[in-house]
Enzyme design. Structure first.
Site, short mmCIF file in Angstrom:
data_model
loop_
_atom_site.label_atom_id
_atom_site.label_comp_id
_atom_site.label_asym_id
_atom_site.label_seq_id
_atom_site.Cartn_x
_atom_site.Cartn_y
_atom_site.Cartn_z
N SER A 189 -23.03 0.36 16.47
CA SER A 189 -21.72 0.75 16.97
C SER A 189 -21.76 2.14 17.60
CB SER A 189 -20.69 0.72 15.83
OG SER A 189 -21.07 1.59 14.79
N TRP A 239 -19.07 -9.00 0.94
CA TRP A 239 -17.83 -8.32 1.29
C TRP A 239 -16.66 -9.28 1.47
CZ3 TRP A 239 -20.22 -4.19 5.12
CH2 TRP A 239 -20.96 -3.27 4.36
N ASP A 271 -27.88 -7.10 10.36
CA ASP A 271 -27.58 -6.03 9.39
C ASP A 271 -27.42 -6.59 7.99
OD1 ASP A 271 -27.47 -3.97 11.30
OD2 ASP A 271 -25.39 -4.46 11.81
N ARG A 319 -8.45 4.51 0.39
CA ARG A 319 -9.01 3.50 1.26
C ARG A 319 -8.92 2.11 0.63
NH1 ARG A 319 -11.91 1.97 5.59
NH2 ARG A 319 -13.35 0.29 5.10
N HIS A 337 -22.77 10.44 8.33
CA HIS A 337 -21.56 10.56 7.53
C HIS A 337 -20.99 11.97 7.58
CE1 HIS A 337 -23.78 7.10 5.95
NE2 HIS A 337 -22.58 6.57 5.82
N ARG A 394 0.83 -1.22 0.00
CA ARG A 394 0.00 0.00 0.00
C ARG A 394 0.86 1.27 0.00
NH1 ARG A 394 -3.83 -0.30 4.85
NH2 ARG A 394 -2.08 -1.44 5.73
N LYS A 435 -1.05 4.47 -1.08
CA LYS A 435 -1.89 5.03 -0.02
C LYS A 435 -1.05 5.90 0.91
CE LYS A 435 -4.19 3.45 4.19
NZ LYS A 435 -5.57 3.90 4.00
#
Ligand code: GLN
Ligand code: ZN
Length: 757
Positions: free
Chosen positions: A432, A560, A598, A514, A693, A16, A19
């Site tokens: 959370s 995912w 979820d 990300r 957000h 990475r 990044k």
């Protein structure tokens, strides 16, 4: 001779590096020159790695400091007016991606059905286009100077415009086609002048349902670009051409790339209609991390060579390798057996090279590689680590009744009301609570074994208790334990389930800097023991208010992860659903009366073609119901969804038959609610009234306003009050203030109602 080709290499770097370099630049720790130099270093390393792997056709301009769609917008000068004062070069580029104080960032959305997110180009009627960067030419020349001939990659005009969004009512971005074509033609001519014989032009919308206007745009665009200079390799990927096959094969381009991993059935028709084009065969899965069955791929490639002659065949991954991790050789932590089944980008290119050599020089030339590959594929197919007869028997024995609650919603909710005794407009959160520095540090220390299991446990218990006290004090009705013990909502469960593995460096770009590291589902999934019951039971023991048990749903866990490719996804999903089902039953047995499962990723699983939606939604909803249905009527099942709009699948959401759903709405100013005018959503629903957000505290008045909008279309007795999503990325100050306002908003509505009654 057949050629080996690649469509795109992961740009983030094996560790990475990109990044780190970009973020250091953002923080002001390094200057632009340092960032540019690091980009150059990475490109050189990646080109060299591909050349060393034996790839003949190596891409350039697949590199990006943020996103390739944003690059295309910048290249064409498609800069929204609000960035006029945002400087130029890198500053302007990152301003468009991330926003400035004066100008909000451009929108970001999912790239087809991947977990990569691109920056959505914005178009207005009166805008103009001009060639505003020489990036593709510069990178082509940069590779050439290193002695590496490349095939530059461009996002094609029809896909570029189709992926954009109009700022003007009644204006369709495709109307700009004639304006962008001269810029594309100019760029192609410059690439040709620089020496590029071929250019790869990506048109992934070719695998989607196209409108008449889009089909016409294809004909017009490629008629205009056919003679611009370089030969064009038109790349389709992420599925089959389907009813666009004639459009694609009819275009005056010199090459066509097709995805034969997702759509092997299209080969024969494409070959029969190739019209003299070079056909690039996407035989190595660019979307998943499994080894290719080379023998099978060779059979397919052989057919193409036989039909077209080897000069007209290229061997390639199915799509850009952007969507897989960089190099398996770094994964020293995986056991040898699992390791032997996997291939990351570097290994996939070796597969492409092996296949090409086998075609050109005969299988004997690569006998060892083929034998090793065969052995690995055969071993994987029969490995007892993959096949668990108990799991298979259980899946085979699932009945319709297993996917049904015992009573219908109206009966269930009455019993739940008796048990839970909640006020009207009950308040709750999504799960959370802030993952503070301390929480993250404790987790890291625990991972490094710098603190003991018991010390970590004491710490988490204290965090949980403090979180519960705060919720009580704020006055929330249904509490959560805060999820402090969880790193990630999928990883947390995957680590406790059989059939999952985790890599150390298996990063893929999600957006900008990300990256995510998806779990690998390699085998039949089962739950060796309870996963969350101890935490939920502990949390419930601290309070008299109902405590919500928190689970991630089967579709989201599937979506995912890198999923095994040796059985249908729906089967894997059903196995996960059974594991979650057991957890639901255990939570109920432990006295937890409210359980949330979820499913934020439910919508992202939608197939690219509309005709396939129904089939997907049917099994996805079934999987959720299988996980949610073992409980008594008195136990209340919640679900949660976010990240996208849900208007077009509201029927399927209703079919999930959760007692309560919390759903993201506030970002769209309650747009979701429009659907309730036509569709009578049957169960309880909490449209999010706080956009978590954004780093701001919405006032009580603002939230009351949103609630009133909701109450106009949802019956009061079915309306819940909650934020849009979990609070883990927020700070405690804003969370406390916002939740107080949220509870106030619910109280205001209660008072209004009782005053009106
Ligand atoms: N329960 C999870 C949380 O609150 C849900 C996260 C999500 O929807 N992505 O963090
Ligand atoms: Zn969410």
């Amino acid at each position: 001779m057949a050629q080996s080709a690649n469509l795109g290499f992961p740009r983030i770097g094996a560790r990475r590096e990109l990044k780190k370099a970009v973020e250091a630049y953002w923080k002001g720790e390094t200057d632009a020159a340092a960032l540019v130099a690091e980009g150059k270093r990475l490109r050189a390393a990646h080109w060299q790695a591909q050349a060393d792997a034996g790839i003949g056709v190596i891409p350039s301009n697949d590199f990006s400091f943020y996103d390739q769609v944003l690059d295309m917008a910048a290249l064409l000068g498609a800069v929204p007016a609000r960035f006029r004062d945002a400087g130029d070069g890198l500053d302007l580029y990152f301003a468009m991606a991330r926003g400035t104080d004066a100008a909000p960032a451009m929108e970001m959305t999912k790239w087809f059905d991947t977990n990569y997110h691109y920056i959505v180009p914005e178009f207005s009627r009166d805008q103009s286009f001009s060639l505003s960067s020489a990036k593709p030419v510069e990178e082509y020349l940069e590779a050439k100077a290193l002695g590496i001939e490349t095939r530059p990659v461009l996002l094609g005009p029809v896909s570029f415009l189709s992926l954009g969004k109009s700022r003007d009512d009644g204006f369709s971005p495709l109307e700009h086609l004639d304006a962008v074509l001269p810029v594309y033609a100019d760029l192609l001519a410059r690439l040709h002048e620089a020496g590029a014989a071929w250019v790869q032009i990506d048109e992934p919308v070719l695998v989607c349902d196209l409108t008449e206007a889009q089909r016409n745009a294809f004909s017009r665009a490629y008629a205009a670009l056919a003679d611009a200079g370089p030969k064009l390799m038109l790349a389709s990927y992420f599925g089959g051409l389907g009813d666009n096959l004639e459009v694609a094969t009819g275009l005056p381009v010199a090459g066509l790339h097709i995805d034969l991993v997702r759509a092997p059935e299209q080969l024969a028709t494409v070959l029969a209609n190739s019209g003299g084009k070079v056909i690039s065969l996407g035989l190595v899965d660019g979307r998943n991390i499994w080894k290719t069955d080379l023998a099978r791929a060779l059979t397919v490639a052989g057919k193409a060579v036989q039909r077209l002659g080897s000069d007209h065949v290229q061997i390639a991954p199915s799509c850009s390798l952007l969507h897989v991790p960089v190099d398996l050789d770094q994964e020293t932590g995986l056991d040898e057996e699992l390791n032997s089944w996997l291939a990351f980008a570097a290994q996939k290119l070796a597969e492409v090279a092996t296949l090409t050599r086998a075609l050109n020089d005969g299988e004997d030339a690569v006998a060892d590689a083929l034998a090793q590959n065969r052995a690995a594929c055969e071993a994987r197919a029969v490995s007892p680590r993959i096949h668990d007869p108990l799991v298979k028997a259980r899946v085979a024995g699932v009945t319709d009744d297993d996917r049904k609650r015992r009573s219908q919603f109206t009966d269930r909710i009455a019993k739940q009301q008796d048990r839970l005794k909640l006020p009207r407009f009950p308040t709750t959160t999504i799960g959370s609570f802030p993952q503070t520095q301390q929480v993250r540090r404790a987790r890291a220390d625990h991972r490094k074994r710098a603190i003991s299991d018991s010390a970590y446990d004491v710490f988490l218990k204290a965090e949980t208790e403090a979180c519960i006290r705060r919720q009580e004090e704020i006055g929330l009705d249904v509490l959560v334990h805060g999820e402090f013990e969880r790193n990630d909502m999928v990883e947390y469960f995957g680590e406790q389930l059989a059939g999952f593995a985790f890599t150390k460096f298996g990063w893929v770009q999600s957006y900008g800097t990300r990256c995510v590291k998806p779990p690998v589902i390699f085998g039949d999934v089962s739950r060796p023991k309870a996963m969350t019951v101890a935490w939920s039971a502990y949390a419930q023991s601290l309070t008299d208010r109902p405590m919500k048990g928190m689970l991630t749903g089967p579709v989201t866990i599937l979506q995912w992860s890198f999923v095994r490719d040796d059985q249908p996804r729906r089967t894997t999903c059903e196995q996960i659903a059974l594991a979650i089902r057991d957890e639901v039953a255990d939570l109920e047995a432990a006295g937890i009366g409210v359980i949330q499962i979820d499913e934020p990723a439910l919508r992202e699983g939608l197939p690219l073609r509309r005709a396939a939606w129904e089939g997907y939604l049917a099994w996805a909803v079934d999987a959720f119901r299988l996980s949610a249905s073992p409980v008594r009527d008195e136990t209340q099942i919640h679900t949660h969804m976010c990240y996208s709009e849900f208007n077009d699948i509201i029927g399927s959401i209703a079919a999930m038959d959760a007692d309560v759903i919390s759903i993201e709405t506030s970002r769209s100013d309650m747009e979701l609610l429009r659907v309730f005018a036509d569709f009578d959503y049957p169960n309880d629903i909490g449209p999010g009234i706080w956009d978590i957000h954004a780093p701001r505290v919405p006032s009580g008045q603002e939230m009351t306003g949103l609630l009133q909008k909701a109450a106009a279309v949802i019956p009061a007795e079915r309306l819940w009050v909650n934020p849009d999503c979990g609070l883990k990325t927020r700070g405690w100050d804003e969370v406390e203030a916002s939740l107080r306002n949220l509870v106030d908003a619910a109280r205001t509505l209660r008072e209004d109602r009782s005053a009106a009654a």
